[in-house]
Design an enzyme around this catalytic site. Sequence first.
Site, short mmCIF file in Angstrom:
data_model
loop_
_atom_site.label_atom_id
_atom_site.label_comp_id
_atom_site.label_asym_id
_atom_site.label_seq_id
_atom_site.Cartn_x
_atom_site.Cartn_y
_atom_site.Cartn_z
N ASP A 129 -1.75 -3.48 2.49
CA ASP A 129 -1.42 -2.18 1.93
C ASP A 129 -1.11 -2.41 0.46
O ASP A 129 -0.23 -3.21 0.13
CB ASP A 129 -0.17 -1.59 2.58
CG ASP A 129 -0.39 -1.12 4.01
OD1 ASP A 129 -1.48 -1.36 4.57
OD2 ASP A 129 0.55 -0.52 4.57
N HIS A 138 -3.68 -9.81 6.02
CA HIS A 138 -4.57 -9.99 7.17
C HIS A 138 -5.94 -10.49 6.72
O HIS A 138 -6.31 -10.38 5.54
CB HIS A 138 -4.71 -8.67 7.92
CG HIS A 138 -3.43 -8.23 8.56
ND1 HIS A 138 -3.21 -8.30 9.91
CD2 HIS A 138 -2.28 -7.74 8.02
CE1 HIS A 138 -1.99 -7.85 10.20
NE2 HIS A 138 -1.40 -7.51 9.06
N SER A 152 4.18 -8.46 -3.99
CA SER A 152 3.42 -9.34 -4.85
C SER A 152 1.99 -8.84 -4.98
O SER A 152 1.75 -7.64 -4.92
CB SER A 152 3.46 -10.78 -4.34
OG SER A 152 3.02 -11.66 -5.35
#
Length: 273
Positions: free
Chosen positions: A86, A142, A227
């Site tokens: 995200d 992911h 980050s």
Amino acid sequence: MAANWMKWMTELTSRKWISRLMGRFSHSQASRYLIPWFAKSYGIPLHEAEKELKEYRTLNQFFTRKLKSGMRPIAQLEGGLISPVDALITFMGEIRSGTILNVKGQDYTLKDLLNHSPHAQTYEHGYAFVLYLSPTDYHRIHAPVAGTLVESEHIKGRVYPVNDFSMRNMKYVLSRNERLITYISHERGEIAVVKVGAMNVSSIRYTDDQAEIWNQGDDLAYFEFGSTVVLLTENGTFEPSPEHAIGQKVKMGELLGRFYPPSKLPEGPVTLR
């Protein structure tokens, strides 16, 4: 004057000892009292979290929370590349002769970003995404493709913030900060997932240090605060989705584009629409 003061403070907070101190606190039981404040301050969607708020025993556990099953559906497209996180898209575009041009006003060479790795030549005319995770975002990373580990490299570095001010005013933050790079081979080429550390990130960790094979969407790694991920695709293998643009938010599992079928791979650099 204000900008100089901000740069001085940014330089000070980039010290690893400050990051380690913050990391130790976020792992402590005392930090759990900040969880409700943190969640409210950043508007974190608690209904997505795997656990109830009271079940997280430390702030770090909450930072690195998993989501309930089904919260991030994986786009189903043969040869598709999905977003690993995200994030906010702060850059997307072609890599020009080994350089990612104009990321918040600065140019980044693959040589520096990838720590002079021989893999750099694989991406000299590829495609790049720079994906910024704010404290509000889900912090797990992911697998963008189904594939096999080629190589992993951990690069020690600074922990400058990766927010808009730092990216515009501090030199080459993405190439100077700590990085954990995963090179993954897939059926249509190779990708590099460059995980860039930042202020208050005490570490960047693999979910499973022994994993060498991932299905698309598998839990790969996580940040212990917000980050950036730089995602690179191999030369002449990829076409981005026209739905995305710089400055747009993207969710993990959303389609970023697709890879050409092996029989249709163009020769040499390509011009993408």
